[in-house]
Design a protein around this motif. Structure first.
Motif, short mmCIF file in Angstrom:
data_model
loop_
_atom_site.label_atom_id
_atom_site.label_comp_id
_atom_site.label_asym_id
_atom_site.label_seq_id
_atom_site.Cartn_x
_atom_site.Cartn_y
_atom_site.Cartn_z
N ARG A 99 0.49 -1.52 0.01
CA ARG A 99 0.06 0.38 0.16
C ARG A 99 0.53 1.51 -0.35
O ARG A 99 1.84 1.01 0.54
CB ARG A 99 -1.02 0.15 0.70
CG ARG A 99 -1.96 -1.09 1.42
CD ARG A 99 -2.24 -1.37 2.49
NE ARG A 99 -3.55 -2.32 2.57
CZ ARG A 99 -4.83 -1.96 2.77
NH1 ARG A 99 -5.54 -1.18 2.78
NH2 ARG A 99 -5.47 -3.24 3.02
N PHE A 100 0.56 2.44 -0.52
CA PHE A 100 0.87 3.50 -0.47
C PHE A 100 0.67 4.58 0.79
O PHE A 100 -1.00 4.58 1.16
CB PHE A 100 0.96 4.78 -2.03
CG PHE A 100 0.93 4.31 -2.95
CD1 PHE A 100 2.48 4.43 -3.04
CD2 PHE A 100 -0.53 3.14 -3.49
CE1 PHE A 100 2.63 4.17 -4.54
CE2 PHE A 100 -0.20 3.15 -5.13
CZ PHE A 100 1.03 3.49 -5.01
N SER A 101 1.38 4.88 1.86
CA SER A 101 1.39 5.44 2.86
C SER A 101 1.65 6.64 2.86
O SER A 101 1.53 7.64 1.67
CB SER A 101 2.52 4.84 3.90
OG SER A 101 3.84 6.01 3.72
N ASN A 102 1.11 7.59 3.93
CA ASN A 102 1.07 8.89 3.74
C ASN A 102 2.31 10.13 3.02
O ASN A 102 2.11 10.91 2.30
CB ASN A 102 0.59 9.94 4.52
CG ASN A 102 -0.65 9.62 5.07
OD1 ASN A 102 -1.87 8.77 4.59
ND2 ASN A 102 -1.35 9.12 6.35
N GLN A 103 3.45 9.17 3.19
CA GLN A 103 4.36 9.98 2.98
C GLN A 103 5.08 9.22 1.63
O GLN A 103 6.63 9.88 1.89
CB GLN A 103 5.43 10.31 3.85
CG GLN A 103 5.13 11.27 5.16
CD GLN A 103 5.92 11.64 6.12
OE1 GLN A 103 6.65 11.19 6.16
NE2 GLN A 103 5.24 12.46 7.28
N SER A 104 5.34 9.15 1.05
CA SER A 104 5.14 7.72 -0.07
C SER A 104 5.74 8.49 -1.91
O SER A 104 5.27 9.15 -1.37
CB SER A 104 4.63 6.72 -0.61
OG SER A 104 4.14 5.76 0.22
N ALA A 105 6.62 8.65 -1.52
CA ALA A 105 7.18 8.78 -2.23
C ALA A 105 6.52 8.35 -4.28
O ALA A 105 6.83 6.74 -4.05
CB ALA A 105 8.48 9.55 -2.88
N PHE A 106 6.13 8.72 -5.30
CA PHE A 106 5.60 8.00 -5.93
C PHE A 106 5.59 8.48 -7.72
O PHE A 106 5.98 9.00 -7.51
CB PHE A 106 4.07 7.62 -6.02
CG PHE A 106 3.32 8.99 -6.19
CD1 PHE A 106 2.39 9.21 -7.37
CD2 PHE A 106 3.17 9.04 -4.69
CE1 PHE A 106 1.91 10.46 -7.03
CE2 PHE A 106 2.28 10.34 -5.01
CZ PHE A 106 1.92 10.96 -5.88
N ALA A 107 5.97 7.54 -8.76
CA ALA A 107 5.78 7.56 -9.88
C ALA A 107 4.74 7.08 -11.28
O ALA A 107 4.19 6.54 -10.25
CB ALA A 107 7.16 6.85 -10.34
N LYS A 108 4.45 8.07 -11.86
CA LYS A 108 2.78 7.77 -12.64
C LYS A 108 3.74 7.48 -14.17
O LYS A 108 4.31 8.17 -14.84
CB LYS A 108 2.36 8.97 -12.59
CG LYS A 108 0.61 8.54 -13.08
CD LYS A 108 -0.19 9.60 -13.26
CE LYS A 108 -1.20 9.74 -14.34
NZ LYS A 108 -2.33 10.92 -14.42
N TYR A 109 3.26 6.42 -14.38
CA TYR A 109 3.74 5.98 -16.17
C TYR A 109 2.57 6.61 -16.69
O TYR A 109 1.29 6.90 -16.47
CB TYR A 109 3.64 4.39 -16.07
CG TYR A 109 5.30 3.74 -15.26
CD1 TYR A 109 6.00 4.38 -15.81
CD2 TYR A 109 4.98 3.21 -14.23
CE1 TYR A 109 7.57 3.53 -14.65
CE2 TYR A 109 5.90 2.66 -13.87
CZ TYR A 109 6.93 2.46 -13.83
OH TYR A 109 8.06 1.69 -13.26
N PRO A 110 2.92 6.52 -18.66
CA PRO A 110 2.57 7.26 -19.23
C PRO A 110 0.94 6.52 -19.28
O PRO A 110 -0.64 7.12 -19.34
CB PRO A 110 3.36 6.80 -20.32
CG PRO A 110 4.17 7.13 -19.79
CD PRO A 110 4.59 6.21 -18.62
N ASN A 111 0.99 5.17 -19.07
CA ASN A 111 -0.79 4.76 -18.84
C ASN A 111 -1.06 4.17 -17.62
O ASN A 111 -2.29 4.32 -17.63
CB ASN A 111 -0.06 3.34 -19.31
CG ASN A 111 0.51 2.42 -18.42
OD1 ASN A 111 0.71 2.80 -17.34
ND2 ASN A 111 0.72 0.67 -18.14
N GLY A 112 -0.86 5.41 -16.82
CA GLY A 112 -1.43 6.04 -15.86
C GLY A 112 -1.41 4.80 -14.32
O GLY A 112 -2.23 4.76 -13.30
N ASP A 113 -0.55 3.66 -14.47
CA ASP A 113 0.17 3.26 -13.92
C ASP A 113 0.73 4.05 -12.29
O ASP A 113 1.54 4.90 -13.34
CB ASP A 113 0.84 1.78 -13.17
CG ASP A 113 0.05 0.84 -14.30
OD1 ASP A 113 -0.99 1.20 -14.57
OD2 ASP A 113 0.76 0.24 -15.40
N ILE A 114 1.28 4.37 -11.55
CA ILE A 114 0.84 4.89 -9.87
C ILE A 114 2.21 3.39 -9.28
O ILE A 114 1.78 2.88 -8.92
CB ILE A 114 -0.04 5.69 -9.17
CG1 ILE A 114 -0.47 6.25 -9.89
CG2 ILE A 114 0.68 5.76 -8.32
CD1 ILE A 114 -1.60 7.06 -9.57
#
Length: 73
Positions: free
Chosen positions: A48-63
């Motif tokens: 799961r993503f926590s409140n302070q996660s850094a994330f990336a978004k792919y062009p297809n919309g996946d996070i």
């Protein structure tokens, strides 16, 4: 001499126009919002993503987690 100067000016104008187009596209992409809840899972590590996660978004919309972006198959 004069034709070289004119070519240089034209090239400078074309590069500036391209720069403006790239800036406009960047601003449009950055203004998109996304909803990320704590129930959403990373498709790579299945955590799961926590409140302070850094994330990336792919062009297809996946996070994905920022650390998982290079691990994607």
């Amino acid at each position: 001499m004069l034709s070289e100067r004119r070519k240089s000016q034209m090239l400078k104008g074309l590069l500036y126009a391209e720069h403006l187009q790239v800036q406009q596209k960047r601003i449009a992409l950055q203004s998109q919002s996304l909803l990320l809840s704590e129930t959403k899972l990373c498709p790579v590590c299945k955590k799961r993503f926590s409140n302070q996660s850094a994330f990336a978004k792919y062009p297809n919309g996946d996070i994905v987690h920022y650390s998982c972006q290079d691990k994607r198959k």
